[in-house]
Design a protein around this motif. Sequence first.
Motif, PDB file in Angstrom:
ATOM      1  N   PHE A 222       0.862  -1.178   0.000  1.00 28.52           N
ATOM      2  CA  PHE A 222       0.000   0.000   0.000  1.00 28.52           C
ATOM      3  C   PHE A 222       0.898   1.226   0.000  1.00 28.52           C
ATOM      4  CE2 PHE A 222      -2.239   3.393   2.370  1.00 28.52           C
ATOM      5  CZ  PHE A 222      -3.327   3.569   1.514  1.00 28.52           C
ATOM      6  N   SER A 223       0.784   2.054  -1.032  1.00 29.60           N
ATOM      7  CA  SER A 223       1.659   3.224  -1.143  1.00 29.60           C
ATOM      8  C   SER A 223       0.888   4.531  -1.105  1.00 29.60           C
ATOM      9  CB  SER A 223       2.466   3.143  -2.445  1.00 29.60           C
ATOM     10  OG  SER A 223       1.614   3.030  -3.565  1.00 29.60           O
ATOM     11  N   GLY A 224      -0.379   4.483  -0.647  1.00 27.07           N
ATOM     12  CA  GLY A 224      -1.181   5.699  -0.557  1.00 27.07           C
ATOM     13  C   GLY A 224      -2.509   5.536  -1.260  1.00 27.07           C
ATOM     14  N   ARG A 225      -3.525   6.224  -0.733  1.00 24.56           N
ATOM     15  CA  ARG A 225      -4.869   6.097  -1.286  1.00 24.56           C
ATOM     16  C   ARG A 225      -5.079   7.054  -2.461  1.00 24.56           C
ATOM     17  NH1 ARG A 225      -9.281   4.015   1.066  1.00 24.56           N
ATOM     18  NH2 ARG A 225      -8.415   4.198   3.163  1.00 24.56           N
ATOM     19  N   LEU A 226      -5.677   6.535  -3.544  1.00 22.13           N
ATOM     20  CA  LEU A 226      -6.051   7.386  -4.666  1.00 22.13           C
ATOM     21  C   LEU A 226      -7.222   8.271  -4.273  1.00 22.13           C
ATOM     22  CD1 LEU A 226      -5.944   4.927  -7.708  1.00 22.13           C
ATOM     23  CD2 LEU A 226      -4.201   6.567  -7.002  1.00 22.13           C
ATOM     24  N   SER A 227      -7.194   9.503  -4.731  1.00 20.98           N
ATOM     25  CA  SER A 227      -8.300  10.428  -4.535  1.00 20.98           C
ATOM     26  C   SER A 227      -9.261  10.288  -5.716  1.00 20.98           C
ATOM     27  CB  SER A 227      -7.798  11.868  -4.432  1.00 20.98           C
ATOM     28  OG  SER A 227      -6.902  12.012  -3.353  1.00 20.98           O
ATOM     29  N   GLY A 228     -10.411   9.642  -5.480  1.00 17.76           N
ATOM     30  CA  GLY A 228     -11.364   9.442  -6.551  1.00 17.76           C
ATOM     31  C   GLY A 228     -10.915   8.383  -7.531  1.00 17.76           C
ATOM     32  N   VAL A 229     -11.359   8.532  -8.784  1.00 14.62           N
ATOM     33  CA  VAL A 229     -11.079   7.568  -9.846  1.00 14.62           C
ATOM     34  C   VAL A 229      -9.873   8.033 -10.649  1.00 14.62           C
ATOM     35  CG1 VAL A 229     -11.979   6.474 -11.932  1.00 14.62           C
ATOM     36  CG2 VAL A 229     -13.492   6.865  -9.968  1.00 14.62           C
ATOM     37  N   ALA A 230      -8.965   7.097 -10.926  1.00 12.78           N
ATOM     38  CA  ALA A 230      -7.803   7.374 -11.773  1.00 12.78           C
ATOM     39  C   ALA A 230      -8.112   6.884 -13.184  1.00 12.78           C
ATOM     40  CB  ALA A 230      -6.561   6.678 -11.233  1.00 12.78           C
ATOM     41  N   PRO A 231      -8.311   7.776 -14.164  1.00  8.58           N
ATOM     42  CA  PRO A 231      -8.674   7.343 -15.518  1.00  8.58           C
ATOM     43  C   PRO A 231      -7.484   6.786 -16.285  1.00  8.58           C
ATOM     44  CG  PRO A 231      -8.503   9.728 -15.427  1.00  8.58           C
ATOM     45  CD  PRO A 231      -8.311   9.239 -14.017  1.00  8.58           C
ATOM     46  N   TYR A 232      -7.793   5.779 -17.124  1.00 13.21           N
ATOM     47  CA  TYR A 232      -6.785   5.110 -17.959  1.00 13.21           C
ATOM     48  C   TYR A 232      -7.337   5.007 -19.372  1.00 13.21           C
ATOM     49  CZ  TYR A 232      -4.017   1.217 -19.888  1.00 13.21           C
ATOM     50  OH  TYR A 232      -3.245   0.414 -20.688  1.00 13.21           O
ATOM     51  N   ALA A 233      -6.487   5.268 -20.358  1.00 11.59           N
ATOM     52  CA  ALA A 233      -6.903   5.164 -21.754  1.00 11.59           C
ATOM     53  C   ALA A 233      -5.793   4.535 -22.577  1.00 11.59           C
ATOM     54  CB  ALA A 233      -7.261   6.540 -22.320  1.00 11.59           C
ATOM     55  N   ARG A 234      -6.214   3.770 -23.599  1.00 15.06           N
ATOM     56  CA  ARG A 234      -5.260   3.057 -24.454  1.00 15.06           C
ATOM     57  C   ARG A 234      -5.762   3.088 -25.882  1.00 15.06           C
ATOM     58  NH1 ARG A 234      -0.876   1.206 -26.764  1.00 15.06           N
ATOM     59  NH2 ARG A 234      -0.280  -0.967 -26.430  1.00 15.06           N
ATOM     60  N   LEU A 235      -4.860   3.343 -26.815  1.00 18.72           N
ATOM     61  CA  LEU A 235      -5.156   3.354 -28.244  1.00 18.72           C
ATOM     62  C   LEU A 235      -4.038   2.616 -28.954  1.00 18.72           C
ATOM     63  CD1 LEU A 235      -6.617   4.504 -30.834  1.00 18.72           C
ATOM     64  CD2 LEU A 235      -5.110   6.491 -30.605  1.00 18.72           C
ATOM     65  N   ALA A 236      -4.391   1.726 -29.872  1.00 15.27           N
ATOM     66  CA  ALA A 236      -3.369   1.011 -30.639  1.00 15.27           C
ATOM     67  C   ALA A 236      -3.928   0.639 -31.996  1.00 15.27           C
ATOM     68  CB  ALA A 236      -2.906  -0.245 -29.904  1.00 15.27           C
ATOM     69  N   TYR A 237      -3.036   0.486 -32.946  1.00 18.12           N
ATOM     70  CA  TYR A 237      -3.441   0.040 -34.278  1.00 18.12           C
ATOM     71  C   TYR A 237      -2.437  -1.013 -34.748  1.00 18.12           C
ATOM     72  CZ  TYR A 237      -5.541  -0.011 -38.871  1.00 18.12           C
ATOM     73  OH  TYR A 237      -6.196  -0.422 -40.009  1.00 18.12           O
ATOM     74  N   THR A 238      -2.969  -2.097 -35.328  1.00 16.10           N
ATOM     75  CA  THR A 238      -2.137  -3.213 -35.782  1.00 16.10           C
ATOM     76  C   THR A 238      -2.310  -3.414 -37.282  1.00 16.10           C
ATOM     77  OG1 THR A 238      -2.420  -4.300 -33.642  1.00 16.10           O
ATOM     78  CG2 THR A 238      -1.613  -5.655 -35.455  1.00 16.10           C
ATOM     79  N   TRP A 239      -1.210  -3.607 -37.979  1.00 14.37           N
ATOM     80  CA  TRP A 239      -1.216  -3.958 -39.396  1.00 14.37           C
ATOM     81  C   TRP A 239      -0.741  -5.397 -39.544  1.00 14.37           C
ATOM     82  CZ3 TRP A 239       0.536   0.681 -37.596  1.00 14.37           C
ATOM     83  CH2 TRP A 239      -0.024   1.843 -38.154  1.00 14.37           C
ATOM     84  N   ASN A 240      -1.473  -6.179 -40.312  1.00 16.75           N
ATOM     85  CA  ASN A 240      -1.009  -7.520 -40.651  1.00 16.75           C
ATOM     86  C   ASN A 240      -0.117  -7.428 -41.876  1.00 16.75           C
ATOM     87  OD1 ASN A 240      -2.385  -8.926 -38.603  1.00 16.75           O
ATOM     88  ND2 ASN A 240      -4.288  -8.780 -39.766  1.00 16.75           N
TER      89      ASN A 240
END
Length: 432
Positions: A222-240
């Motif tokens: 435990f390294s400290g409490r988050l205040s509220g929600v921590a947002p996370y986003a991810r974007l990726a594109y793959t070419w075959n």
Amino acid sequence: MSVSPSAQAIPAFARQTHAPCTACHVGGFGPQLTAFGRQFKLLGYTLSAGDKDNVPLSLMLVETYSSTRKAQTAPPAKGFGTNDNTELQQASVFVGGRITDHLGVMAQATYSENGGLLGWDNSDLRYARSSAAWGHNVVWGISLNNNPSVTDVFNTAPSWQFPYMAPDLVPGAPAAPILMGGLAGQVVGLNAYAQIDGGLYLEAGGYRSLSPAFLRDVNADFSGRLSGVAPYARLAYTWNLAGGNAQIGAFGFHAARGLAGANMQGDAVALAGPSDKFTDLGVDASYVLQGGDKHTVTFNGLYLTERQRLDATYAAGISSNLHDSLRALNLNASYWYRNTWGITLGEFADDGSRDLALYGNDGRPDTRGSVVELDWNPFGKADSWMQPFANVRLGLQYTWYTRFSGLVTNIDGAGRRASDNDTLYLYAWVSL
């Protein structure tokens, strides 16, 4: 580097699909995923050959030896010496596989000789479906998990990047962006994701802190409490591409976290007061070339930058600056022959703002170096002995530093050089 991701390579998946481990993993078994392995994860670990007798359990053991070029000034942990340490680094049990047609799980609990505790590890419960919408093939799902980026299917992600095994009894980089394991196992997150036509990948979600009491029960930090929600986003594109695929992407994460303290019993508690703010932005790219059954080449790269407003740390006198920044670069390339013999070369660089109170020495977290690893995976193929139950990887890894904690010489005030932390690391990784 002293922090390694937990391995995502469990024979329960191979028993469920009746496919060899090499169908999902580069190099016999995990954690590097093939294109098929990525889809298996995106579809919620639910693909099955219909064997109702499969038990969704796997075991993993990792026995290690680590030695630095010069002995450390003090033992790295209770029960160990200043150098030449052997350790049962991981003993894990996994629950993994299909629960229903659209619900699956990969959850891990791990014991380590360093600390002598069994605690929860990376966990990912998914609901996923595949459908056609507006003329496009869409795989979409929802993940309940405990580590930002553990949902990812690329080995550029902080949770899954090289080195996949690394020593925990040697000095490591003094600082890294919070997305690089700073909240692993301490939070719970809900993420929604979609893959469109096998190319575009989108993911968004948020993370909340788990209580110190719960984390004590599961033997997590435990390294400290988050205040509220921590947002996370991810974007990726793959070419075959002919014989392989290429990918580019980006990460975004923001967290506000207070300080942690201890009560009279010595248990971790959340301290009242202001929060430190961390904003992580990153870009990544990868390339996989598979030359039939003989040759596989992979390239992975990740760059993360973090802006910090240290309201809590600065007010407590722990940092010299109210505003700091960190940067992390990780590059690696690997070659595998017949998914049996492998070599990986890696480069890493962590640096950031000068902060004397936070980092000591000359106040710079600048740590740079290289890694080379040789691997032998005798099993994991379709014709392997006891396939898919027996999986073994023997690894020989060497890490050398050109700079450590901002310095080349006298890095700790006791005369040690950066190169004195160069580390020889051997491991035997068994998965059943």
